[in-house]
Design a protein around this motif. Structure first.
Motif, PDB file in Angstrom:
ATOM      1  N   ILE A   1       0.865  -1.191   0.000  1.00  0.00           N
ATOM      2  CA  ILE A   1       0.000   0.000   0.000  1.00  0.00           C
ATOM      3  C   ILE A   1       0.898   1.237   0.000  1.00  0.00           C
ATOM      4  CG2 ILE A   1      -1.855   1.212   1.212  1.00  0.00           C
ATOM      5  CD1 ILE A   1      -2.562  -1.462   2.572  1.00  0.00           C
ATOM      6  N   PRO A   2       0.903   2.007  -1.095  1.00  0.00           N
ATOM      7  CA  PRO A   2       1.818   3.149  -1.195  1.00  0.00           C
ATOM      8  C   PRO A   2       1.514   4.256  -0.188  1.00  0.00           C
ATOM      9  CG  PRO A   2       0.649   2.755  -3.294  1.00  0.00           C
ATOM     10  CD  PRO A   2       0.117   1.775  -2.297  1.00  0.00           C
ATOM     11  N   ASP A   3       0.246   4.496   0.106  1.00  0.00           N
ATOM     12  CA  ASP A   3      -0.112   5.595   1.004  1.00  0.00           C
ATOM     13  C   ASP A   3      -1.174   5.100   1.993  1.00  0.00           C
ATOM     14  OD1 ASP A   3      -1.044   7.876   2.271  1.00  0.00           O
ATOM     15  OD2 ASP A   3      -0.990   9.105   0.451  1.00  0.00           O
ATOM     16  N   ILE A   4      -0.724   4.674   3.165  1.00  0.00           N
ATOM     17  CA  ILE A   4      -1.643   4.069   4.140  1.00  0.00           C
ATOM     18  C   ILE A   4      -2.692   5.063   4.606  1.00  0.00           C
ATOM     19  CG2 ILE A   4      -1.859   2.997   6.427  1.00  0.00           C
ATOM     20  CD1 ILE A   4       0.678   1.634   6.057  1.00  0.00           C
TER      21      ILE A   4
ATOM     22  N   GLY B   1     -13.381  -1.008   3.921  1.00  0.00           N
ATOM     23  CA  GLY B   1     -12.768  -2.171   4.565  1.00  0.00           C
ATOM     24  C   GLY B   1     -11.824  -1.789   5.689  1.00  0.00           C
ATOM     25  N   LEU B   2     -10.803  -1.008   5.358  1.00  0.00           N
ATOM     26  CA  LEU B   2      -9.834  -0.618   6.389  1.00  0.00           C
ATOM     27  C   LEU B   2     -10.507   0.194   7.498  1.00  0.00           C
ATOM     28  CD1 LEU B   2      -6.718   0.050   4.112  1.00  0.00           C
ATOM     29  CD2 LEU B   2      -6.933  -1.735   5.847  1.00  0.00           C
ATOM     30  N   PRO B   3     -11.400   1.166   7.156  1.00  0.00           N
ATOM     31  CA  PRO B   3     -12.114   1.865   8.240  1.00  0.00           C
ATOM     32  C   PRO B   3     -12.916   0.905   9.132  1.00  0.00           C
ATOM     33  CG  PRO B   3     -12.347   3.092   6.192  1.00  0.00           C
ATOM     34  CD  PRO B   3     -11.679   1.788   5.840  1.00  0.00           C
ATOM     35  N   ASN B   4     -13.551  -0.099   8.546  1.00  0.00           N
ATOM     36  CA  ASN B   4     -14.268  -1.077   9.365  1.00  0.00           C
ATOM     37  C   ASN B   4     -13.316  -1.854  10.261  1.00  0.00           C
ATOM     38  OD1 ASN B   4     -16.886  -0.594   8.529  1.00  0.00           O
ATOM     39  ND2 ASN B   4     -16.953  -2.276   7.045  1.00  0.00           N
ATOM     40  N   MET B   5     -12.165  -2.232   9.712  1.00  0.00           N
ATOM     41  CA  MET B   5     -11.189  -2.996  10.501  1.00  0.00           C
ATOM     42  C   MET B   5     -10.721  -2.183  11.702  1.00  0.00           C
ATOM     43  SD  MET B   5      -9.406  -4.518   7.093  1.00  0.00           S
ATOM     44  CE  MET B   5      -7.882  -5.202   7.639  1.00  0.00           C
ATOM     45  N   LYS B   6     -10.524  -0.879  11.489  1.00  0.00           N
ATOM     46  CA  LYS B   6     -10.096  -0.008  12.588  1.00  0.00           C
ATOM     47  C   LYS B   6     -11.224   0.143  13.625  1.00  0.00           C
ATOM     48  CE  LYS B   6      -8.362   4.676  13.186  1.00  0.00           C
ATOM     49  NZ  LYS B   6      -7.302   4.688  14.062  1.00  0.00           N
ATOM     50  N   LYS B   7     -12.432   0.343  13.104  1.00  0.00           N
ATOM     51  CA  LYS B   7     -13.576   0.581  13.982  1.00  0.00           C
ATOM     52  C   LYS B   7     -13.883  -0.616  14.888  1.00  0.00           C
ATOM     53  CE  LYS B   7     -18.585   1.323  13.474  1.00  0.00           C
ATOM     54  NZ  LYS B   7     -19.665   1.414  12.469  1.00  0.00           N
TER      55      LYS B   7
ATOM     56  N   ASP C   1      -9.519  -3.357  18.659  1.00  0.00           N
ATOM     57  CA  ASP C   1      -8.910  -2.494  19.665  1.00  0.00           C
ATOM     58  C   ASP C   1      -7.578  -1.952  19.194  1.00  0.00           C
ATOM     59  OD1 ASP C   1     -10.764  -2.532  22.004  1.00  0.00           O
ATOM     60  OD2 ASP C   1     -10.551  -4.676  21.674  1.00  0.00           O
ATOM     61  N   SER C   2      -6.906  -2.701  18.299  1.00  0.00           N
ATOM     62  CA  SER C   2      -5.700  -2.136  17.692  1.00  0.00           C
ATOM     63  C   SER C   2      -5.497  -2.714  16.309  1.00  0.00           C
ATOM     64  CB  SER C   2      -4.466  -2.405  18.564  1.00  0.00           C
ATOM     65  OG  SER C   2      -4.089  -3.759  18.447  1.00  0.00           O
ATOM     66  N   ILE C   3      -4.907  -1.898  15.434  1.00  0.00           N
ATOM     67  CA  ILE C   3      -4.584  -2.372  14.084  1.00  0.00           C
ATOM     68  C   ILE C   3      -3.209  -1.831  13.721  1.00  0.00           C
ATOM     69  CG2 ILE C   3      -5.928  -0.455  13.073  1.00  0.00           C
ATOM     70  CD1 ILE C   3      -6.391  -2.338  10.619  1.00  0.00           C
ATOM     71  N   ASP C   4      -2.358  -2.727  13.214  1.00  0.00           N
ATOM     72  CA  ASP C   4      -1.023  -2.335  12.791  1.00  0.00           C
ATOM     73  C   ASP C   4      -0.838  -2.812  11.356  1.00  0.00           C
ATOM     74  OD1 ASP C   4       1.904  -1.609  13.317  1.00  0.00           O
ATOM     75  OD2 ASP C   4       2.039  -3.701  12.654  1.00  0.00           O
ATOM     76  N   ILE C   5      -0.395  -1.912  10.482  1.00  0.00           N
ATOM     77  CA  ILE C   5      -0.198  -2.291   9.084  1.00  0.00           C
ATOM     78  C   ILE C   5       1.267  -2.107   8.710  1.00  0.00           C
ATOM     79  CG2 ILE C   5      -0.905  -1.875   6.687  1.00  0.00           C
ATOM     80  CD1 ILE C   5      -3.513  -0.685   7.772  1.00  0.00           C
ATOM     81  N   GLN C   6       1.931  -3.207   8.362  1.00  0.00           N
ATOM     82  CA  GLN C   6       3.303  -3.141   7.859  1.00  0.00           C
ATOM     83  C   GLN C   6       3.219  -3.393   6.369  1.00  0.00           C
ATOM     84  OE1 GLN C   6       5.914  -2.365   9.766  1.00  0.00           O
ATOM     85  NE2 GLN C   6       4.627  -2.299  11.605  1.00  0.00           N
ATOM     86  N   THR C   7       3.702  -2.466   5.567  1.00  0.00           N
ATOM     87  CA  THR C   7       3.561  -2.654   4.130  1.00  0.00           C
ATOM     88  C   THR C   7       4.746  -2.055   3.393  1.00  0.00           C
ATOM     89  OG1 THR C   7       2.031  -2.355   2.268  1.00  0.00           O
ATOM     90  CG2 THR C   7       2.215  -0.519   3.812  1.00  0.00           C
TER      91      THR C   7
ATOM     92  N   GLY D   1       4.805  -6.568  -0.065  1.00  0.00           N
ATOM     93  CA  GLY D   1       3.622  -7.145   0.549  1.00  0.00           C
ATOM     94  C   GLY D   1       3.131  -6.355   1.744  1.00  0.00           C
ATOM     95  N   THR D   2       2.096  -6.907   2.355  1.00  0.00           N
ATOM     96  CA  THR D   2       1.422  -6.215   3.453  1.00  0.00           C
ATOM     97  C   THR D   2       1.104  -7.220   4.562  1.00  0.00           C
ATOM     98  OG1 THR D   2       0.398  -4.679   1.896  1.00  0.00           O
ATOM     99  CG2 THR D   2      -0.639  -4.849   4.065  1.00  0.00           C
ATOM    100  N   THR D   3       1.352  -6.817   5.798  1.00  0.00           N
ATOM    101  CA  THR D   3       0.912  -7.624   6.933  1.00  0.00           C
ATOM    102  C   THR D   3       0.072  -6.742   7.852  1.00  0.00           C
ATOM    103  OG1 THR D   3       2.850  -9.043   6.843  1.00  0.00           O
ATOM    104  CG2 THR D   3       1.629  -9.027   8.913  1.00  0.00           C
ATOM    105  N   VAL D   4      -1.145  -7.174   8.062  1.00  0.00           N
ATOM    106  CA  VAL D   4      -2.065  -6.448   8.937  1.00  0.00           C
ATOM    107  C   VAL D   4      -2.250  -7.278  10.211  1.00  0.00           C
ATOM    108  CG1 VAL D   4      -4.396  -5.500   9.178  1.00  0.00           C
ATOM    109  CG2 VAL D   4      -3.287  -5.491   6.936  1.00  0.00           C
ATOM    110  N   THR D   5      -2.004  -6.654  11.349  1.00  0.00           N
ATOM    111  CA  THR D   5      -2.209  -7.336  12.634  1.00  0.00           C
ATOM    112  C   THR D   5      -3.279  -6.583  13.429  1.00  0.00           C
ATOM    113  OG1 THR D   5       0.114  -7.993  12.654  1.00  0.00           O
ATOM    114  CG2 THR D   5      -1.079  -8.159  14.741  1.00  0.00           C
ATOM    115  N   MET D   6      -4.317  -7.307  13.779  1.00  0.00           N
ATOM    116  CA  MET D   6      -5.423  -6.681  14.523  1.00  0.00           C
ATOM    117  C   MET D   6      -5.649  -7.443  15.825  1.00  0.00           C
ATOM    118  SD  MET D   6      -8.128  -6.027  11.425  1.00  0.00           S
ATOM    119  CE  MET D   6      -7.967  -7.648  10.666  1.00  0.00           C
ATOM    120  N   VAL D   7      -6.058  -6.699  16.851  1.00  0.00           N
ATOM    121  CA  VAL D   7      -6.360  -7.328  18.137  1.00  0.00           C
ATOM    122  C   VAL D   7      -7.742  -6.902  18.608  1.00  0.00           C
ATOM    123  CG1 VAL D   7      -5.708  -7.481  20.580  1.00  0.00           C
ATOM    124  CG2 VAL D   7      -3.938  -7.478  18.810  1.00  0.00           C
TER     125      VAL D   7
END
Ligand SMILES: Nc1ncnc2c1ncn2[C@@H]1O[C@H](COP(=O)(O)OP(=O)(O)O)[C@@H](O)[C@H]1O
Ligand SMILES: [Mg+2]
Lengths: 142, 108
Positions: free
Chosen positions: A85-88, A113-119, A122-128, A133-139
């Motif tokens: 993702i060039p511009d998170i 999608g991403l706004p729903n994931m954040k909403k 409790d936490s979202i981390d995006i390494q891209t 590639g991209t790794t999304v970690t959500m808790v």
């Protein structure tokens, strides 16, 4: 697979297959229900994971999903080797989407999608990294 | 009200009704799946013209009480099979989404 205090679920997410897209999320939903989590927790995990799963199918030609269930939290890790993702910041904006028209006609590509994931987490981390590639970690705390 | 009762009152066709006794406590309409995922309350009736497989997954994950396909939209056979497997209630009505929601607002 049980590793002391966590239960792990692993899925390979097929790219470009819209008939199976979402299946990993549905399986997780069932497993969480069997494990006795509340309807609210299950819904939050379901929504967040489904959006992430669909993103890997639409934008990254598939990837891998790991869900780790701990006594006090549920961790969802979605890793792909897609374009990155060039511009998170832009990607996180409600309504921003690069999905093509054929994907939109299926009802995807609303840019929510991403706004729903954040909403819903409790936490979202995006390494891209572009081209890597991209790794999304959500808790979701329980 | 249960989904079965709602179906009768709407004059709907039962496409797939594995959980007829499920309670409906609200309604939501939309065809963009992420909006529905993010906004439809659990236990609501979801009115839509979308009828592909992904509708079944979204209905399951968003935990809606039933899907109401408006305008006599037909469910494709793969989606029907999946709805049966997943235990998702699906009704179909001749009216458009607007008329269906207007009717729902009097019933729920
Ligand atoms: N795993 C991913 N790999 C590459 N790009 C992604 C990924 N996830 C999201 N994106 C980018 O972020 C944008 C916004 O994502 P999202 O909010 O889910 O909206 P949508 O999927 O409807 O386009 C996408 O259009 C895409 O450009
Ligand atoms: Mg998305």
């Amino acid at each position: 697979m049980i590793d002391n205090d966590k239960v792990n679920f692993h899925f390979d997410i097929d790219g470009d297959n819209f008939t199976t897209a979402g299946e990993a999320s549905v399986k997780i939903k069932k497993a969480l229900r069997q494990m006795g989590f509340s309807a609210d927790t299950i819904r939050r995990v379901s929504v967040a994971m489904y959006e992430g799963e669909i993103n890997m199918v639409i934008h990254a030609d598939g990837g891998e999903a790991d869900v780790n269930v701990y006594p006090n939290k549920i961790e969802i890790i979605l890793a792909d080797k897609g374009p990155g993702i060039p511009d998170i910041e832009k990607a996180m904006q409600a309504g921003y989407s690069t999905a093509p028209d054929d994907i939109r006609s299926l009802g995807f590509g609303a840019g929510m999608g991403l706004p729903n994931m954040k909403k819903y987490t409790d936490s979202i981390d995006i390494q891209t990294e572009v081209g890597v590639g991209t790794t999304v970690t959500m808790v979701v705390n329980v | 009200m249960t989904v079965a009762e709602l179906s009768v009152k709407l004059g709907a066709k039962n496409i797939c009704l594995p959980s007829p006794e499920r309670e409906v406590t609200g309604a939501y309409t939309g065809d963009l799946l992420s909006w529905v995922m993010g906004r439809a309350p659990a236990d609501s009736a979801w009115v839509t013209i979308m009828s592909n497989l992904n509708v079944v997954a979204v209905a399951s994950l968003a935990d809606v009480a039933c899907v109401i396909l408006s305008e006599n939209v037909e469910l494709d056979s793969d989606a029907l099979k999946k709805a049966e497997n997943e235990g998702i209630n699906i009704l179909s009505v001749a009216d458009g989404s607007y008329e269906t929601c207007a009717a729902l607002s009097k019933l729920i």
